[in-house]
Design a protein around this motif. Structure first.
Motif, short mmCIF file in Angstrom:
data_model
loop_
_atom_site.label_atom_id
_atom_site.label_comp_id
_atom_site.label_asym_id
_atom_site.label_seq_id
_atom_site.Cartn_x
_atom_site.Cartn_y
_atom_site.Cartn_z
N LEU A 1 -4.62 -1.48 -12.86
CA LEU A 1 -3.29 -1.83 -12.47
C LEU A 1 -2.65 -3.27 -12.98
O LEU A 1 -1.56 -3.67 -12.73
N SER A 2 -3.39 -3.65 -14.24
CA SER A 2 -3.08 -4.97 -14.74
C SER A 2 -1.78 -4.89 -15.30
O SER A 2 -1.18 -5.97 -15.24
N PHE A 3 -1.58 -3.81 -16.31
CA PHE A 3 -0.59 -3.87 -17.09
C PHE A 3 0.80 -3.99 -15.91
O PHE A 3 1.88 -4.94 -16.44
N ILE A 4 1.03 -3.30 -15.03
CA ILE A 4 1.99 -3.26 -14.13
C ILE A 4 2.28 -4.45 -13.43
O ILE A 4 3.40 -4.99 -13.18
N LEU A 5 1.16 -5.11 -12.99
CA LEU A 5 1.21 -6.36 -12.09
C LEU A 5 1.65 -7.36 -13.21
O LEU A 5 2.48 -8.35 -12.89
N PHE A 6 0.96 -7.47 -14.56
CA PHE A 6 1.37 -8.58 -15.44
C PHE A 6 2.99 -8.72 -15.60
O PHE A 6 3.60 -9.55 -15.99
N ILE A 7 3.23 -7.38 -15.95
CA ILE A 7 4.77 -7.44 -16.38
C ILE A 7 5.52 -7.67 -15.12
O ILE A 7 6.53 -8.13 -15.29
N ALA A 8 5.17 -7.16 -14.06
CA ALA A 8 6.01 -7.78 -12.87
C ALA A 8 6.24 -8.93 -12.66
O ALA A 8 7.13 -9.67 -12.37
N VAL A 9 4.88 -9.82 -12.96
CA VAL A 9 4.96 -11.27 -12.77
C VAL A 9 5.84 -11.93 -13.77
O VAL A 9 6.63 -12.80 -13.45
N ILE A 10 5.69 -11.31 -14.95
CA ILE A 10 6.42 -11.86 -16.16
C ILE A 10 7.93 -11.93 -15.92
O ILE A 10 8.73 -12.50 -16.01
N ALA A 11 8.19 -10.61 -15.54
CA ALA A 11 9.89 -10.17 -15.43
C ALA A 11 10.51 -11.14 -14.22
O ALA A 11 11.58 -11.76 -14.24
N ALA A 12 9.68 -10.93 -12.99
CA ALA A 12 9.95 -11.98 -11.81
C ALA A 12 10.19 -13.40 -12.27
O ALA A 12 11.04 -13.88 -11.90
N PHE A 13 9.15 -13.92 -12.99
CA PHE A 13 9.43 -15.28 -13.26
C PHE A 13 10.53 -15.61 -14.22
O PHE A 13 10.98 -16.74 -14.19
#
Lengths: 199, 199
Positions: free
Chosen positions: B75-87
């Motif tokens: 799941l790391s791709f989807i969580l990393f990109i979510a953190v980045i987009a949210a940030f």
């Protein structure tokens, strides 16, 4: 006829890599050898085609304010599918591609086509557009990898082409040469298509 | 730690060694002023998201982190990109509220950072280096800072060269992206002299 034009346009005249300068990020690092370049090209084609298809199907239901995050979720899911597939069936190639598979998420071609095309067109047209742009990307990748593998290690797809008389030019295997080859491809392409030249 | 910093700025430079963030690197390197602004924004986001993703990796994604026998690393791709987009969204809102002048300067670039490969690539490389070079939150902050500064340095140097090259006679077909790629290739070769430095 519009459909076939949509298909052929991104392959040459409006190539996403050398004309629109998109998706270079992950493009160049995987071009040391032909095999990973080939796999990477196909992966991007898959992600680009299906993200276009799904976003086109969803385009009427997604409010435009949250569309970016929806796009990222769709793309990231497709990339996870590709990554897991490569790990299961082509482990060596997936090791060589390392983080660059994950970087398909942030590949500007995928996002760019969804934003520019899929949100305003029918699913089938969008799918074709995605395939064509993915193949345009794959074509450049394979072209760069062809020169780098041939002159850098005297091989193509791992088979020796240039025999013992050829001393491999190790510089071709270093990252800067990928940039210079792309620069030369742009040079040739713009010499042929004069309308693309900057004033 | 110093070694990690020097390594991420010069030797494993995001642009010259891994081609990360090439899209905005080529597109936004036309004037030094905008390059400075974008570089600062990228470095800031990088310094914040790499440690966040490090914590996420450490306590949620890594095998046996969340619960015994649970491996969520796919799941790391989807969580990393979510953190980045949210940030990035958060930074945009904060800057808009408290520093409108800066917001107007950076306006267009801020949302673009979410799809800058350097950010996502930084987090993915951090994930690979866990256990070898990166062992604490402090290390991940240093790595985020170093890779961000490396990107900043590259884009500012590139913009400075391109401002000068405006006055030279470049072949018509090479103008714009063509010559930019070749310059980057040559700069990458120059940066190769740093390889092997240990502190």
């Amino acid at each position: 006829m519009k459909l076939s034009k949509n298909f052929t346009n991104p392959l040459a005249a409006n190539n996403p890599v050398i004309v629109q300068i998109l998706g270079i990020c992950s493009a160049l690092a995987v071009t040391v050898k032909l095999e990973p370049a080939f796999v990477m090209g196909l992966s991007v084609t898959f992600v680009c085609a299906f993200s276009n298809l799904f976003m086109s199907l969803l385009r009427k239901g997604v409010p435009s304010r949250i569309r970016i995050i929806v796009q990222l979720v769709v793309i990231a899911t497709l990339v996870i599918v590709v990554d897991q597939f490569l790990r299961a069936y082509m482990y060596d190639v997936s090791k060589q591609l390392s983080v660059y598979v994950g970087l398909i998420i942030t590949n500007c071609i995928v996002m760019g086509r969804v934003e520019a095309f899929a949100l305003g067109n029918k699913p089938w047209d969008s799918f074709v557009d995605g395939v064509a742009n993915g193949l345009g990307y794959a074509f450049i990748l394979v072209l760069v990898a062809f020169f780098r593998e041939l002159f850098g290690s005297g091989e193509l797809f791992g088979f020796t082409i240039l025999g013992d008389w050829y001393t491999p030019n190790a510089l071709m295997l270093f990252p800067p040469m990928a940039l210079i080859i792309i620069g030369c491809i742009i040079w040739v392409h713009r010499s042929i298509n004069k309308d693309l030249q900057e004033k | 730690m110093l070694n990690l910093f020097i390594n991420s700025v010069f030797i494993e430079n995001m642009v010259f060694a891994y081609f990360f963030g090439m899209c905005s690197y080529i597109a936004v390197s036309k004037s030094v002023k905008t390059a400075l602004g974008l570089g600062a924004a990228v470095t800031f986001v990088q310094v914040m998201t790499v440690p966040l993703n490090y914590l996420l990796n450490e306590y949620v994604l890594a095998p046996n982190a969340l619960a015994e026998g649970v491996d969520l690393s796919f799941l790391s791709f989807i969580l990393f990109i979510a953190v980045i987009a949210a940030f990035v969204q958060l930074v945009e809102m904060i800057v808009e509220k408290f520093a409108p002048a800066l917001y107007n300067q950076l306006g267009i670039f801020l949302p673009l950072i979410a799809v800058n490969c350097a950010i996502m690539g930084g987090s993915l490389f951090m994930q690979q280096m866990v256990g070898t070079e990166i062992n604490s939150v402090g290390d991940s902050i240093v790595y985020g800072l170093g890779s961000g500064i490396g990107w900043w340095l590259a884009i500012v140097m590139m913009a400075a060269i391109r401002e000068k090259i405006e006055y030279s006679h470049v072949p018509a077909a090479m103008k714009g992206p063509g010559i930019a790629f070749i310059i980057t290739g040559l700069m990458g070769m120059a940066f190769m002299i740093f390889s092997g430095i240990q502190l």
